[in-house]
Scaffold this active site. Structure first.
Site, PDB file in Angstrom:
ATOM      1  N   GLU A  54       3.206  -6.406   5.065  1.00  0.00           N
ATOM      2  CA  GLU A  54       2.680  -6.170   3.716  1.00  0.00           C
ATOM      3  C   GLU A  54       3.790  -6.198   2.683  1.00  0.00           C
ATOM      4  O   GLU A  54       3.643  -6.760   1.613  1.00  0.00           O
ATOM      5  CB  GLU A  54       1.930  -4.842   3.666  1.00  0.00           C
ATOM      6  CG  GLU A  54       0.898  -4.757   2.543  1.00  0.00           C
ATOM      7  CD  GLU A  54       1.463  -4.410   1.173  1.00  0.00           C
ATOM      8  OE1 GLU A  54       0.820  -4.746   0.172  1.00  0.00           O
ATOM      9  OE2 GLU A  54       2.553  -3.796   1.086  1.00  0.00           O
ATOM     10  N   ASP A  55       4.926  -5.577   3.035  1.00  0.00           N
ATOM     11  CA  ASP A  55       6.039  -5.591   2.084  1.00  0.00           C
ATOM     12  C   ASP A  55       7.325  -5.954   2.823  1.00  0.00           C
ATOM     13  O   ASP A  55       7.475  -5.647   4.017  1.00  0.00           O
ATOM     14  CB  ASP A  55       6.181  -4.228   1.394  1.00  0.00           C
ATOM     15  CG  ASP A  55       6.981  -4.317   0.094  1.00  0.00           C
ATOM     16  OD1 ASP A  55       7.366  -5.446  -0.303  1.00  0.00           O
ATOM     17  OD2 ASP A  55       7.223  -3.264  -0.532  1.00  0.00           O
ATOM     18  N   HIS A 113       3.151   0.910   3.885  1.00  0.00           N
ATOM     19  CA  HIS A 113       2.657   0.069   2.773  1.00  0.00           C
ATOM     20  C   HIS A 113       3.901  -0.402   2.016  1.00  0.00           C
ATOM     21  O   HIS A 113       4.762  -1.006   2.633  1.00  0.00           O
ATOM     22  CB  HIS A 113       1.705   0.946   1.948  1.00  0.00           C
ATOM     23  CG  HIS A 113       0.760   0.221   1.065  1.00  0.00           C
ATOM     24  ND1 HIS A 113      -0.253   0.860   0.387  1.00  0.00           N
ATOM     25  CD2 HIS A 113       0.671  -1.072   0.704  1.00  0.00           C
ATOM     26  CE1 HIS A 113      -0.925  -0.026  -0.341  1.00  0.00           C
ATOM     27  NE2 HIS A 113      -0.383  -1.199  -0.165  1.00  0.00           N
ATOM     28  N   ILE A 115       7.615  -0.649   0.414  1.00  0.00           N
ATOM     29  CA  ILE A 115       8.900  -0.097   0.840  1.00  0.00           C
ATOM     30  C   ILE A 115       9.984  -0.403  -0.200  1.00  0.00           C
ATOM     31  O   ILE A 115       9.848  -1.340  -0.990  1.00  0.00           O
ATOM     32  CB  ILE A 115       9.359  -0.634   2.219  1.00  0.00           C
ATOM     33  CG1 ILE A 115       9.439  -2.163   2.231  1.00  0.00           C
ATOM     34  CG2 ILE A 115       8.451  -0.130   3.314  1.00  0.00           C
ATOM     35  CD1 ILE A 115       9.980  -2.751   3.528  1.00  0.00           C
ATOM     36  N   HIS A 133       0.164   5.850   4.718  1.00  0.00           N
ATOM     37  CA  HIS A 133      -1.230   6.307   4.613  1.00  0.00           C
ATOM     38  C   HIS A 133      -1.732   6.838   5.953  1.00  0.00           C
ATOM     39  O   HIS A 133      -2.633   6.249   6.560  1.00  0.00           O
ATOM     40  CB  HIS A 133      -2.138   5.168   4.144  1.00  0.00           C
ATOM     41  CG  HIS A 133      -1.761   4.566   2.835  1.00  0.00           C
ATOM     42  ND1 HIS A 133      -1.799   5.262   1.650  1.00  0.00           N
ATOM     43  CD2 HIS A 133      -1.327   3.336   2.515  1.00  0.00           C
ATOM     44  CE1 HIS A 133      -1.407   4.475   0.656  1.00  0.00           C
ATOM     45  NE2 HIS A 133      -1.110   3.295   1.163  1.00  0.00           N
ATOM     46  N   ASN A 167       0.639   2.688  -3.951  1.00  0.00           N
ATOM     47  CA  ASN A 167       0.656   1.341  -3.395  1.00  0.00           C
ATOM     48  C   ASN A 167       2.087   0.918  -3.100  1.00  0.00           C
ATOM     49  O   ASN A 167       2.408   0.485  -2.004  1.00  0.00           O
ATOM     50  CB  ASN A 167       0.000   0.378  -4.390  1.00  0.00           C
ATOM     51  CG  ASN A 167      -0.149  -1.018  -3.840  1.00  0.00           C
ATOM     52  OD1 ASN A 167       0.834  -1.684  -3.543  1.00  0.00           O
ATOM     53  ND2 ASN A 167      -1.379  -1.454  -3.643  1.00  0.00           N
ATOM     54  N   ASN A 223       0.022  -2.467  -8.823  1.00  0.00           N
ATOM     55  CA  ASN A 223       0.318  -2.815  -7.442  1.00  0.00           C
ATOM     56  C   ASN A 223       1.833  -2.833  -7.221  1.00  0.00           C
ATOM     57  O   ASN A 223       2.470  -1.800  -7.277  1.00  0.00           O
ATOM     58  CB  ASN A 223      -0.380  -4.139  -7.097  1.00  0.00           C
ATOM     59  CG  ASN A 223      -0.590  -4.298  -5.619  1.00  0.00           C
ATOM     60  OD1 ASN A 223       0.355  -4.450  -4.866  1.00  0.00           O
ATOM     61  ND2 ASN A 223      -1.844  -4.251  -5.178  1.00  0.00           N
ATOM     62  N   ASP A 268       0.619  -9.262  -5.638  1.00  0.00           N
ATOM     63  CA  ASP A 268       0.770  -8.026  -4.872  1.00  0.00           C
ATOM     64  C   ASP A 268       2.209  -7.518  -5.071  1.00  0.00           C
ATOM     65  O   ASP A 268       2.553  -7.092  -6.159  1.00  0.00           O
ATOM     66  CB  ASP A 268       0.414  -8.362  -3.401  1.00  0.00           C
ATOM     67  CG  ASP A 268      -0.002  -7.170  -2.592  1.00  0.00           C
ATOM     68  OD1 ASP A 268       0.722  -6.190  -2.622  1.00  0.00           O
ATOM     69  OD2 ASP A 268      -1.041  -7.224  -1.885  1.00  0.00           O
ATOM     70  N   ASN A 269       3.065  -7.616  -4.073  1.00  0.00           N
ATOM     71  CA  ASN A 269       4.434  -7.102  -4.231  1.00  0.00           C
ATOM     72  C   ASN A 269       5.314  -8.037  -5.054  1.00  0.00           C
ATOM     73  O   ASN A 269       5.097  -9.252  -5.085  1.00  0.00           O
ATOM     74  CB  ASN A 269       5.060  -6.884  -2.864  1.00  0.00           C
ATOM     75  CG  ASN A 269       4.427  -5.707  -2.150  1.00  0.00           C
ATOM     76  OD1 ASN A 269       4.612  -4.564  -2.561  1.00  0.00           O
ATOM     77  ND2 ASN A 269       3.657  -5.984  -1.113  1.00  0.00           N
TER      78      ASN A 269
END
Ligand SMILES: *[C@@H]1O[C@H](CO)[C@@H](O)[C@H](O)[C@H]1NC(C)=O
Length: 355
Positions: A54-55, A113, A115, A133, A167, A223, A268-269
């Site tokens: 995700e990140d 999630h 970082i 989470h 997030n 986000n 997103d990131n």
């Protein structure tokens, strides 16, 4: 007017309102958008990354931290396996290494999630900040990174009522960070109202052990967050507004809004290239597809770069796109020495050449 007339007008008004909201929601989620392939040369899937990346955040020396195994209410996921943090050096050609977690920490419920890494200038210690989470909660973990032992030593868990839907984060001190909340409501039945009614109610929170404040508001869906190389500006992706917001960091750590740059995608990131100051985003070209995750019509991936963001004419470029046949749901992209790493919310990760 007669009663029937009033009723007819009310029903008609309601129908118009629902229709208007339906079209607004289609616009917000970019539900109509189809992608054309815009691939990069020599892309390979990164071995061992199967439940998302995700990140990703990369250090000057080329070590890239990867958060894998997000557990986010409402999003599809392929497994309930505990999340993990990996380290990868994109120029080495080696496979990613899973970092061992030590200390008083529940690894079974780990759902990493956003970082961020902070390096203590006094002693060179590195700290990895992770949005977590566990059991659908929202909290921030601080680990010390012990490179020689490929280990993360858990230092601290931070919970606060203002950190309710975190997030992403960007660390600015050993225990200080800015965090985005991607929803206003914590009640899962109320959350959809934000998209449905286009409520710009999300915020950015500054945390220090001494004080915790909301430092920016008025965001549709806050986000990814990151900082400029000179540490003077923050960048926040307003995912549902399809824009990147530029904020000035004031002396008292509050933020003032400078401008926003339209990106035409649900970004997103954000990763910031240290040499150039360019912003790189992993984006969702179609929000409806991301939520449905239909194997026959999968969500695609898109990488967008912004150059000269502080000038009057920032340059927004699509660097990569895929219709979901290679990578599903890209959420982050970061360049390093001619390579590009691309991660995804719940799928795989890619490494490509940037030509
Ligand atoms: C994606 O595009 C490729 C052509 O590059 C095509 O073969 C494939 O069927 C497409 N996949 C989807 C899911 O649309």
């Amino acid at each position: 007017m007669g009663k029937l007339m009033v009723l007819t007008v009310l029903v008609a008004a309601l129908a118009v309102l629902i229709g208007e909201r339906f079209f607004a929601l289609r616009k917000t989620t970019l539900a109509y958008r189809e992608l054309t392939q815009n691939h990069l040369p020599n892309c390979e899937l990164i071995k061992g990354i199967e439940i998302g990346a995700e990140d990703i955040t990369i250090l000057e020396d080329g070590q890239a931290f990867i958060s894998s195994g997000l557990k986010y209410p409402g999003l599809p996921r392929y497994t309930d396996a505990p999340g993990k943090i990996y380290v990868l050096n994109p120029s080495s050609g080696a496979d990613p290494i899973e970092l061992h977690i030590k200390g008083d920490f529940d690894t079974a419920s780990f759902g990493p999630h956003g970082i961020s890494v902070y390096t203590d200038e006094e002693d060179g210690s590195r700290y990895l900040f992770v949005v977590n989470h566990p059991h659908e909660n929202s909290q921030v973990e601080i680990f010390q990174y012990v490179e020689e032992e490929s280990t993360l030593v858990h230092m601290k868990t931070i919970k606060h009522e203002l950190l309710h839907n975190v997030n992403d984060i960007v660390a600015v001190g050993v225990e200080n960070f800015y965090a985005t909340n991607d929803h206003y409501f914590t009640n899962e039945y109320l959350m959809p109202l934000e998209a449905l009614l286009s409520l710009y109610w999300c915020n950015v929170v500054y945390y220090s052990p001494e004080a915790v404040h909301v430092v920016a508001g008025g965001l549709f869906s806050a986000n990814g967050i990151n900082i400029s190389p000179d540490k003077k500006h923050l960048y926040v992706s307003d995912l549902m507004d399809h824009s990147i917001v530029v904020l000035n960091i004031q002396k008292d750590n509050t933020l003032s809004r400078v401008k926003k740059v339209a990106v035409g995608s649900l970004c997103d990131n954000i990763e910031v290239e240290s040499k150039t100051g360019d912003l790189w985003m992993g984006c969702h070209p179609n929000g409806v597809k991301l939520l449905l995750n239909d194997p026959n019509d999968p969500p695609g991936s898109e990488v967008i770069r912004i150059q000269n963001i502080h000038s009057d004419e920032p340059v927004v470029t699509q660097v990569y796109s895929d219709n979901g046949s290679v990578l599903i749901g890209s959420s982050v992209a970061t360049p390093y020495k001619g390579k590009l790493l691309i991660g995804s919310v719940y799928h795989k990760a890619l490494i490509c050449d940037l030509e």
